[in-house]
Design an enzyme around this catalytic site. Structure first.
Site, PDB file in Angstrom:
ATOM      1  CG  ASP A 288     -24.230  55.990  20.353  1.00  0.00           C
ATOM      2  OD1 ASP A 288     -25.037  54.791  19.960  1.00  0.00           O
ATOM      3  OD2 ASP A 288     -24.712  56.537  21.370  1.00  0.00           O
ATOM      4  CD  GLU A 341     -26.672  54.173  16.501  1.00  0.00           C
ATOM      5  OE1 GLU A 341     -27.797  53.553  16.722  1.00  0.00           O
ATOM      6  OE2 GLU A 341     -26.321  54.833  16.889  1.00  0.00           O
TER       7      GLU A 341
END
Length: 620
Positions: A288, A341
């Protein structure tokens, strides 16, 4: 480090108990507090080492017992902390760690693990169902959540039916606040107790593997919360985080940022990354907020950040950490995936470290997502002015190994559900959504869709309630679900749609400049160049009869997917199962086909040696 740090049931001189170890170099003293000593500081002291590790064996503490570390700081203050290496934790709002023996789970996924190690995923189909376990489905018996074991059976059956290859779990590391969705982690080695025990999670992953489903793990090394029982100011000083808030505090999320330059912190995070693949057999990590790790000035104004020693904005310590993580993970666990990401144009995110990259297998294509959704938001009458927003992607499409995501981030914070974002009347909204999904599944790149997108639910995602399952049985919503299922199965069966996701040889525009009609046409080709499909998309609600498209070879072109088919809720305009090519040159090719393009529809055409009836759809 998880093999020695934290709490481990043991036996010393025939006496059962638990070994404890915690790193707190600036504490004056560290005690274990638990039920056995009535949670009183001073009842059981740990011994310190020169490295700042406090350790000891406490008789009588066994698996299932709750505990915390009680520390006295440099100024004499006392505070209690949960174990950074805890394998299990109390259910929120309680915060104590729980002793747990991870061993002796009877894994039965040996065949999956062996196959995984032998698989080169770049040329394999990957279609990912992103799931928030707490809100996918909820029990009707008064409980708030299903268990990992209950979810395994329900979710695997559904995912198999829908044709996905992988499940990606939003963070299930322990976290105190449901509204953080798990992205503010307090337990980097503890699965959340909301859904059961560590062995229950092992059962979930094992069950998925035995059913042929991969499981990816959403991992958050970019920041951590400031909760008093957690990692922040762990021994009274800035231990896990930078002391200077210009490097140690994240203004967007109100969280601390790890000190990636400190060896103990790097070891902590690297151990966490290995832990989930080692002990839980996860098939990879989706990392993330990588962009927030790469840039020292991420979301900061001038004067709010510190440059690196070379005067630049790159976070050199975080960059090295990401490289080290990818090198070690891929070296130890062949066949696992690491997916970033990363929302900027940072070069080489999915390139090998030895070629100057960060070493991830793949990267989310946030540019594709933003450009495509922005284009789809336009009323079709204006799309002719924005043709380039879709065609632009192919300029950079093969610079990284991309995943095309329609994730949870696109259906929260007032953005509305995907179906609600589509323009037009009710019919056009559903047609636009079918067109969006068809476009996603035929463009180069692996696929990811957040749960609920396949139901075309109207309300944006709410983590406090289950998906709108009552939509099943409604014709238009069922049509979307059937289309997603058929696209998944088609994507997995047609090599032209997945083998060359990351190579330019697998894609060619046939028509990308017909802005007047807002029509796009392209060819996808497998490694065996004889195997290909033709994709034609009409982004207006105006039917196009007799639209000519150049094709690479003569023959019959079978219509294998029509997003406007009646079974998907469309108007059923199409080409009666397929068309023969003609020796009429078009788009630089000597042969062509003429098609009836349905309104707001996408066609996938495949050349076949002999005409055939349309294949029976899986969803039927």
């Amino acid at each position: 480090m998880y093999q020695s740090m934290g709490a481990h049931p043991d036996e010393v001189n025939g006496i059962a108990g638990t070994r404890f170890a915690v790193w707190a170099p600036n504490a004056q003293e560290v005690c274990i507090v638990c039920d056995q000593n009535h949670w009183k500081h001073g009842e059981f002291y740990l011994n310190s080492s020169d490295a700042g590790v406090w350790s000891g064996f406490m008789p009588g503490v066994s698996s299932g017992d709750a505990y915390k570390f009680s520390l006295r700081g440099q100024n004499g203050e006392f505070f209690e902390k949960c174990d950074p290496y805890a394998f299990y934790s109390e259910l929120r709002p309680k915060t104590a760690s729980i002793v747990y023996d991870l061993e002796n789970y009877p894994w039965q996924d040996e065949q999956w693990i062996q196959k995984r190690a032998e698989t080169q995923w770049h040329d394999q189909p990957i279609t990912i169902y992103e799931v928030h376990l707490g809100s996918w489905k909820r029990p009707k018996d008064g409980r708030q959540f299903f268990t990992y074991r209950e979810l395994a059976k329900q979710l695997v059956e559904y995912v198999q039916q829908m044709g996905y290859t992988h499940i990606q779990l939003m963070p299930i590391t322990e976290h105190p606040f449901d509204g953080s969705w798990g992205y503010q982690t307090t337990g980097y080695f503890a699965p959340t107790s909301r859904f059961g025990s560590p062995h229950d999670l092992m059962y979930f992953v094992d069950y998925c593997h035995q059913a042929g489903i991969g499981v990816l793990f959403d991992w958050v090394p970019g920041h951590f919360p400031t909760d008093g029982h957690s990692l922040g100011r762990f021994d009274g000083t800035c231990l896990y985080e930078h002391a200077d808030p210009r490097k140690g505090f994240h203004p967007d999320w109100g969280t601390y940022i790890f000190n990636y330059g400190r060896n103990e912190i790097r070891d902590f995070l690297l151990s966490s990354a290995h832990f989930w693949i080692d002990k839980y057999h996860f098939d990879g990590l989706r990392v993330d907020a990588v962009a927030s790790m790469l840039y020292l000035d991420y979301s900061r104004k001038e004067g709010e950040w510190l440059p690196n020693p070379q005067g630049g904005r790159e976070n050199l310590e975080a960059i090295q950490f990401l490289k080290d993580a990818n090198i070690s993970l891929h070296g130890e666990y062949p066949g696992i995936l690491t997916i970033a990401e990363e929302s900027t144009s940072w070069g080489g995110v999915s390139h090998p470290v030895y070629n100057g990259g960060l070493g991830f297998n793949m990267k989310w294509d946030m540019g594709w997502m933003n450009d495509t959704l922005r284009y789809m938001h336009f009323d079709p009458i204006y799309r002719s002015h924005h043709q380039g927003e879709l065609s632009f992607r192919m300029i950079y499409a093969f610079t990284e190994n991309f995943v095309l995501p329609l994730s949870h981030d696109e259906v929260v914070h007032g953005k509305r559900a995907l179906i609600s974002q589509m323009p037009g009347d009710l019919w056009q909204q559903f047609a636009n959504l079918r067109l969006l999904y068809g476009y996603q599944y035929t463009m180069p790149g692996k696929k990811l869709l957040f749960m609920g997108g396949e139901l075309a639910q109207w309300e944006e995602w709410n983590h406090d309630q289950e998906l709108d399952w009552k939509l099943i049985g409604l014709e238009k919503h069922d049509g979307i679900r059937r289309l997603i299922g058929d696209l998944n199965h088609l994507y997995r069966s047609e090599k032209a749609l997945y083998e060359t996701d990351f190579t330019p040889e697998g894609f060619a525009w046939i028509q990308c400049d017909d802005s007047k009609n807002s029509v796009f046409a392209f060819q996808r080709t497998a490694t065996d160049t004889e195997e290909h499909v033709i994709v034609v998309a009409n982004f207006t609600p105006v039917p196009r009869d007799g639209y000519r498209i150049g094709v690479p070879k003569p023959g019959f072109y079978h219509e294998i997917i029509n997003s406007d088919a009646k079974i998907y809720g469309g108007s059923n305009m199409g080409n009666a199962g397929g068309v023969y090519s003609e020796k009429i040159s078009s788009h630089g090719m000597s042969h062509s086909i003429t098609l009836n393009l349905p309104p707001l529809g996408l066609l996938i055409m495949k050349p076949v040696s002999t005409p055939q009836k349309p294949a029976k759809k899986i969803a039927e």
